[in-house]
Design a protein around this motif. Structure first.
Motif, PDB file in Angstrom:
ATOM      1  N   VAL A  19       1.050  -1.265   0.536  1.00 58.87           N
ATOM      2  CA  VAL A  19      -0.368   0.063   0.322  1.00 58.87           C
ATOM      3  C   VAL A  19       0.636   0.995   0.068  1.00 58.87           C
ATOM      4  O   VAL A  19       0.280   2.220  -0.644  1.00 58.87           O
ATOM      5  N   LEU A  21       3.230   1.794  -1.751  1.00 61.20           N
ATOM      6  CA  LEU A  21       4.770   2.166  -3.102  1.00 61.20           C
ATOM      7  C   LEU A  21       4.397   3.489  -3.517  1.00 61.20           C
ATOM      8  O   LEU A  21       6.218   3.349  -3.854  1.00 61.20           O
ATOM      9  N   THR A 179      -5.731   9.016  -7.595  1.00 63.23           N
ATOM     10  CA  THR A 179      -5.402   7.624  -6.868  1.00 63.23           C
ATOM     11  C   THR A 179      -6.832   6.612  -6.688  1.00 63.23           C
ATOM     12  O   THR A 179      -8.098   7.648  -6.376  1.00 63.23           O
ATOM     13  N   THR A 181      -9.427   3.931  -5.256  1.00 58.26           N
ATOM     14  CA  THR A 181      -9.330   3.308  -3.932  1.00 58.26           C
ATOM     15  C   THR A 181     -10.534   1.777  -4.435  1.00 58.26           C
ATOM     16  O   THR A 181     -11.992   2.908  -4.217  1.00 58.26           O
ATOM     17  N   ARG A 204      -2.741   4.578  -9.620  1.00 60.87           N
ATOM     18  CA  ARG A 204      -2.061   4.587  -8.400  1.00 60.87           C
ATOM     19  C   ARG A 204      -3.642   3.443  -8.218  1.00 60.87           C
ATOM     20  O   ARG A 204      -4.743   3.870  -8.154  1.00 60.87           O
ATOM     21  N   TYR A 205      -4.444   1.965  -7.886  1.00 63.32           N
ATOM     22  CA  TYR A 205      -5.496   1.808  -7.831  1.00 63.32           C
ATOM     23  C   TYR A 205      -4.526   0.730  -6.427  1.00 63.32           C
ATOM     24  O   TYR A 205      -4.083  -0.304  -5.814  1.00 63.32           O
ATOM     25  N   VAL A 206      -6.171   1.095  -5.336  1.00 62.75           N
ATOM     26  CA  VAL A 206      -5.394   0.781  -3.645  1.00 62.75           C
ATOM     27  C   VAL A 206      -6.886  -0.129  -3.632  1.00 62.75           C
ATOM     28  O   VAL A 206      -8.136  -0.164  -3.693  1.00 62.75           O
ATOM     29  N   ASN A 207      -6.103  -1.407  -2.686  1.00 64.24           N
ATOM     30  CA  ASN A 207      -7.218  -2.745  -2.210  1.00 64.24           C
ATOM     31  C   ASN A 207      -7.606  -2.723  -1.403  1.00 64.24           C
ATOM     32  O   ASN A 207      -6.938  -2.678  -0.263  1.00 64.24           O
ATOM     33  N   ALA A 208      -8.561  -1.748  -0.653  1.00 59.39           N
ATOM     34  CA  ALA A 208      -8.621  -1.464   0.827  1.00 59.39           C
ATOM     35  C   ALA A 208      -9.769  -2.549   1.020  1.00 59.39           C
ATOM     36  O   ALA A 208     -10.686  -1.619   2.503  1.00 59.39           O
ATOM     37  N   GLY A 259      -5.078  -4.832   0.762  1.00 53.43           N
ATOM     38  CA  GLY A 259      -4.748  -4.095   1.283  1.00 53.43           C
ATOM     39  C   GLY A 259      -2.999  -4.118   0.528  1.00 53.43           C
ATOM     40  O   GLY A 259      -2.217  -3.186   0.690  1.00 53.43           O
ATOM     41  N   ARG A 260      -3.671  -4.220  -1.179  1.00 54.27           N
ATOM     42  CA  ARG A 260      -2.353  -4.366  -1.756  1.00 54.27           C
ATOM     43  C   ARG A 260      -2.946  -3.186  -3.031  1.00 54.27           C
ATOM     44  O   ARG A 260      -4.459  -2.709  -3.554  1.00 54.27           O
ATOM     45  N   SER A 261      -1.607  -2.718  -3.657  1.00 51.87           N
ATOM     46  CA  SER A 261      -1.834  -1.843  -4.303  1.00 51.87           C
ATOM     47  C   SER A 261      -0.730  -1.907  -5.831  1.00 51.87           C
ATOM     48  O   SER A 261       0.206  -2.602  -5.847  1.00 51.87           O
TER      49      SER A 261
END
Length: 300
Positions: A19, A21, A179, A181, A204-208, A259-261
């Motif tokens: 996350v 990154l 970003t 999310t 940026r792509y974040v999987n929250a 939790g990854r991006s």
């Protein structure tokens, strides 16, 4: 990915890291990207990479390929089991079996995302990869005869990638303009946009999401009348609802673990785009976009 559970809907083809990154400072230099070429005539991938911010460019020569991802198997998991469970995600029919297949896949591997590419253009992604063994794969090979090359089980495009310790601290981290999310809300899964998407900058792509893998599937909208509600309705019944966009124009990143991006660079022109997810919910096996995870954005 164009869906975890799609069957015969599509007859044609369609963009990871921690996350944290993106660093605050500008790196002294940028590493050379690694190249992947996927197509019906072969799958060319790098064998090694230096740990840290790894940028990979993806190009496809066929509509039956073009969804490339990176995964890391968990301790004690064999590649054969991972391949089988990934096929199950697409092939199982009942909601209970789909949810079980998704749980098995999450237990098998950490998903670092990747890139969705269309023939005639190039996409790229940057993932933060610690040292260790990884797999690079063509997701469409697991999606059945109506989507990919339809190889026999065990013959899918899957290649090893060994990430070794680096002398630098991951120079070359891209600086995205926006970003997106994926989040849980009281109304269901949603995409939240911060910043402004630009044609000449990365995203940026974040999987929250909590306990839920998720992807970012991006489609150009050529019909100005299409709304987010129209797209949600389509995902609620993809077999009988008119398509609101060209399924073969899919860009974005395949699924990331919670939790990854990933930072992705995709060929965007001016116009409206739909941000969607074909991944199925761990609660009811319905597409996340059927629950409202849809966002329409405009590229100026």
């Amino acid at each position: 990915m164009s869906t975890w559970t799609r069957r015969g809907l599509l007859t044609a083809g369609t963009a990871t890291g921690a996350v944290a990154l993106i660093g605050a400072g500008s790196p002294p230099r940028r590493r050379e990207p690694l190249d992947i070429v996927t197509g019906e005539d072969g799958f060319s991938t790098p064998a090694t990479a230096a740990a840290g911010a790894v940028t990979i460019r993806v190009r496809t020569t066929s509509t039956r390929t073009g969804i490339v991802g990176i995964v890391r198997l968990r301790r004690g998991i064999g590649e054969a089991a991972f391949r089988r469970h990934l096929r199950d995600v697409f092939e199982k029919e009942s909601p209970e079996d789909v949810i079980q297949a998704s749980e098995n896949l999450m237990a098998d591997a950490e998903l670092f995302g990747g890139a969705m590419a269309v023939r005639g253009s190039q996409s790229s992604f940057t993932a933060w990869l610690p040292p260790g063994p990884y797999l690079v794969l063509e997701y469409k090979d697991f999606e059945g005869p109506y989507i990919g090359r339809n190889p026999l089980p065990g013959a899918e495009y899957v290649r090893p990638l060994l990430v070794h310790a680096a002398d630098d601290d991951g120079a070359g981290r891209p600086r995205p303009s926006a970003t997106v999310t994926a989040v849980d809300t009281a109304r269901g899964p949603r995409f939240v946009l911060e910043g402004r998407l630009r044609r000449d900058r990365s995203l940026r792509y974040v999987n929250a999401m909590r306990g839920q893998v998720d992807e970012l599937a991006v489609y150009p909208l050529t019909d100005d009348s299409v709304t987010e509600a129209d797209i949600q309705t389509f995902f609620q019944d993809t077999r009988h609802t008119p398509k609101p966009f060209d399924l073969a124009a899919q860009l974005g990143t395949p699924p990331l673990s919670p939790g990854r991006s990933a930072v992705i660079e995709i060929p965007l022109d001016q116009g409206r785009y739909a941000l969607t997810s074909w991944v199925t919910s761990m609660k009811d096996a319905q597409h996340l976009s059927a629950h409202g995870q849809v966002l329409i954005i405009t590229i100026p």
